[in-house]
Every structure is written in structure tokens, then in C-alpha cells.
Design a protein around this motif. Structure first.
Motif, mmCIF file in Angstrom:
data_model
loop_
_atom_site.group_PDB
_atom_site.id
_atom_site.type_symbol
_atom_site.label_atom_id
_atom_site.label_comp_id
_atom_site.label_asym_id
_atom_site.label_seq_id
_atom_site.Cartn_x
_atom_site.Cartn_y
_atom_site.Cartn_z
ATOM 1 N N ARG A 111 0.843 -1.204 0.000
ATOM 2 C CA ARG A 111 0.000 0.000 0.000
ATOM 3 C C ARG A 111 0.880 1.258 0.000
ATOM 4 O O ARG A 111 0.623 2.207 -0.729
ATOM 5 N N TYR A 112 1.942 1.256 0.802
ATOM 6 C CA TYR A 112 2.865 2.383 0.851
ATOM 7 C C TYR A 112 3.629 2.522 -0.471
ATOM 8 O O TYR A 112 3.864 3.635 -0.946
ATOM 9 N N VAL A 113 4.001 1.399 -1.039
ATOM 10 C CA VAL A 113 4.686 1.405 -2.337
ATOM 11 C C VAL A 113 3.769 2.022 -3.391
ATOM 12 O O VAL A 113 4.184 2.896 -4.164
ATOM 13 N N TYR A 114 2.507 1.581 -3.415
ATOM 14 C CA TYR A 114 1.536 2.110 -4.373
ATOM 15 C C TYR A 114 1.407 3.629 -4.230
ATOM 16 O O TYR A 114 1.489 4.350 -5.227
ATOM 17 N N ILE A 119 1.922 9.112 -5.946
ATOM 18 C CA ILE A 119 2.174 10.521 -5.617
ATOM 19 C C ILE A 119 3.352 11.071 -6.416
ATOM 20 O O ILE A 119 3.278 12.184 -6.955
ATOM 21 N N SER A 120 4.425 10.288 -6.536
ATOM 22 C CA SER A 120 5.564 10.758 -7.333
ATOM 23 C C SER A 120 5.169 10.888 -8.802
ATOM 24 O O SER A 120 5.598 11.821 -9.492
ATOM 25 N N ILE A 123 3.019 14.180 -9.089
ATOM 26 C CA ILE A 123 3.862 15.380 -8.955
ATOM 27 C C ILE A 123 4.710 15.590 -10.206
ATOM 28 O O ILE A 123 4.759 16.687 -10.770
ATOM 29 N N LEU A 124 5.366 14.530 -10.662
ATOM 30 C CA LEU A 124 6.210 14.672 -11.851
ATOM 31 C C LEU A 124 5.396 14.917 -13.118
ATOM 32 O O LEU A 124 5.875 15.577 -14.039
ATOM 33 N N SER A 125 4.159 14.414 -13.168
ATOM 34 C CA SER A 125 3.331 14.659 -14.361
ATOM 35 C C SER A 125 2.966 16.134 -14.496
ATOM 36 O O SER A 125 2.720 16.616 -15.602
ATOM 37 N N VAL A 161 7.307 9.111 -15.635
ATOM 38 C CA VAL A 161 5.858 9.353 -15.614
ATOM 39 C C VAL A 161 5.137 8.312 -16.477
ATOM 40 O O VAL A 161 4.117 7.754 -16.066
ATOM 41 N N ALA A 162 5.667 8.024 -17.653
ATOM 42 C CA ALA A 162 5.026 7.051 -18.545
ATOM 43 C C ALA A 162 5.038 5.650 -17.936
ATOM 44 O O ALA A 162 4.014 4.959 -17.917
ATOM 45 N N VAL A 163 6.167 5.236 -17.409
ATOM 46 C CA VAL A 163 6.288 3.883 -16.840
ATOM 47 C C VAL A 163 5.461 3.751 -15.562
ATOM 48 O O VAL A 163 4.750 2.755 -15.369
ATOM 49 N N THR A 164 5.538 4.750 -14.683
ATOM 50 C CA THR A 164 4.775 4.636 -13.433
ATOM 51 C C THR A 164 3.268 4.724 -13.687
ATOM 52 O O THR A 164 2.494 4.179 -12.904
#
Length: 178
Positions: A111-114, A119-120, A123-125, A161-164
Motif C-alpha cells: 500500500r505504501y509502495v503504491y 504521488i511521485s 507530482i512529476l506529471s 511518468v510514462a512507466v509509473t
């Protein structure tokens, strides 16, 4: 700075502010909850996740081809990446305007990993918008050294951003209500 870069500078900054604000505003609008008789566009998440995946593949290919001297193919692939990112954004907003949000159901460390990835990614998007646009304009304007310098920053962020985007979809997809 070239004349072409100067011409687009204001437009890029306006888009870099307006796009995230519009997405945030539209994200909070659910047409069904407002009483409109619209079908949930529940078929869109796997499509826009695939588009994110294609963006990542096209970005890697664009770098591959520019390193081999094929500037025209590089430019076309970057244009395709920009089109894919725009299409993703439209589908993402359309989905959220017609469908209920899906809570993540994972528990424990995952859950924390997700949420870290999500969130990253978000933010980066937002941060990536001016980077992509300025990098693109520098390339089109022929300011290749400045384009290359900025692309070294833009590329890993855009690829992340694309991969995540794909990873977030894969992690939440078991919890979608179909």
C-alpha cells in the motif's frame, strides 16, 4: 534564446499552469453525480495505461534514433509521444468525469509502495509539462545544444511518468468495479 523560443515562452508557461489546474478541476467533476445520464467510461483505464506504455517505448526509441543520427525519426517519435500524452490526459479526465474513483485495496507495505509511486507520478506529471514543451521548442527551433542539455533532464522524468502510469494501473486494476 531564439526568436521561436521567445514566441512560445509565454504559451508554454500558460499551458504549464492551465493544464494541471484544469485537470484538477475536472477531476472533481463527476457528471453522473451531477445528474447527467452518461455511461461510465470504465473501458478507458487499460487503454490509457497502454498509451502510457507506448509513450515509454516511443521515448526510448526516440533517444535510440537520435544517438544514431536519425533526427527526423527522433522528431516524429517525440511528436508521437506528445500526442500519446495528450490522448492519455483526455481519456484520464473523461474516465474520472464519468466514473467513481477506485480506492486502492492493497494492504501492508505494498500500500505504501503504491501511494509512493502514485504521488511521485502525479507530482512529476505536473512538473514535466514545461520541461517537455521547452525541450520540444528548442529542438524545433534548432537550438540543439540547449535542447540536448534540457532533454537530459526531461527524458528521465517523462519516462518515469510514462512507466509509473502503467505500474499504477497494474496495481489498482484488480480493484476496479466493472
Amino acid at each position: 534564446m531564439t526568436e521561436e523560443e521567445k514566441k512560445y515562452k509565454g504559451i508554454i508557461w500558460v499551458l504549464s499552469i492551465v493544464i494541471p489546474l484544469a485537470v484538477a478541476a475536472l477531476f472533481g467533476v463527476n457528471l453522473r453525480k451531477l445528474g447527467y445520464d452518461v455511461e461510465p467510461l470504465s473501458f478507458l483505464p487499460p487503454i490509457y495505461a497502454t498509451i502510457n506504455g507506448l509513450t515509454a517505448v516511443f521515448l526510448v526509441a526516440a533517444v535510440y534514433f537520435i544517438k544514431r543520427g536519425n533526427a527526423k525519426l527522433h522528431e516524429n517519435l517525440i511528436k508521437l509521444c506528445m500526442a500519446c500524452s495528450s490522448l492519455f490526459l483526455l481519456m484520464y479526465v473523461a474516465y474520472h468525469m464519468t466514473s467513481d474513483s477506485t480506492p486502492y485495496g492493497g494492504e501492508g507495505v505494498i500500500r505504501y509502495v503504491y501511494f509512493f509511486i502514485l504521488i511521485s507520478h502525479i507530482i512529476l506529471s505536473v512538473i514535466i509539462i514545461p520541461f517537455v514543451l521547452f525541450t520540444f521548442v528548442r529542438g524545433i527551433a534548432g537550438a540543439y545544444e540547449r535542447h540536448k542539455k534540457l532533454a537530459r533532464i526531461t527524458y528521465p522524468m517523462w519516462l518515469y511518468v510514462a512507466v509509473t502510469g502503467v505500474i499504477v494501473y497494474l496495481m489498482i486494476s484488480p480493484y476496479y468495479n466493472h
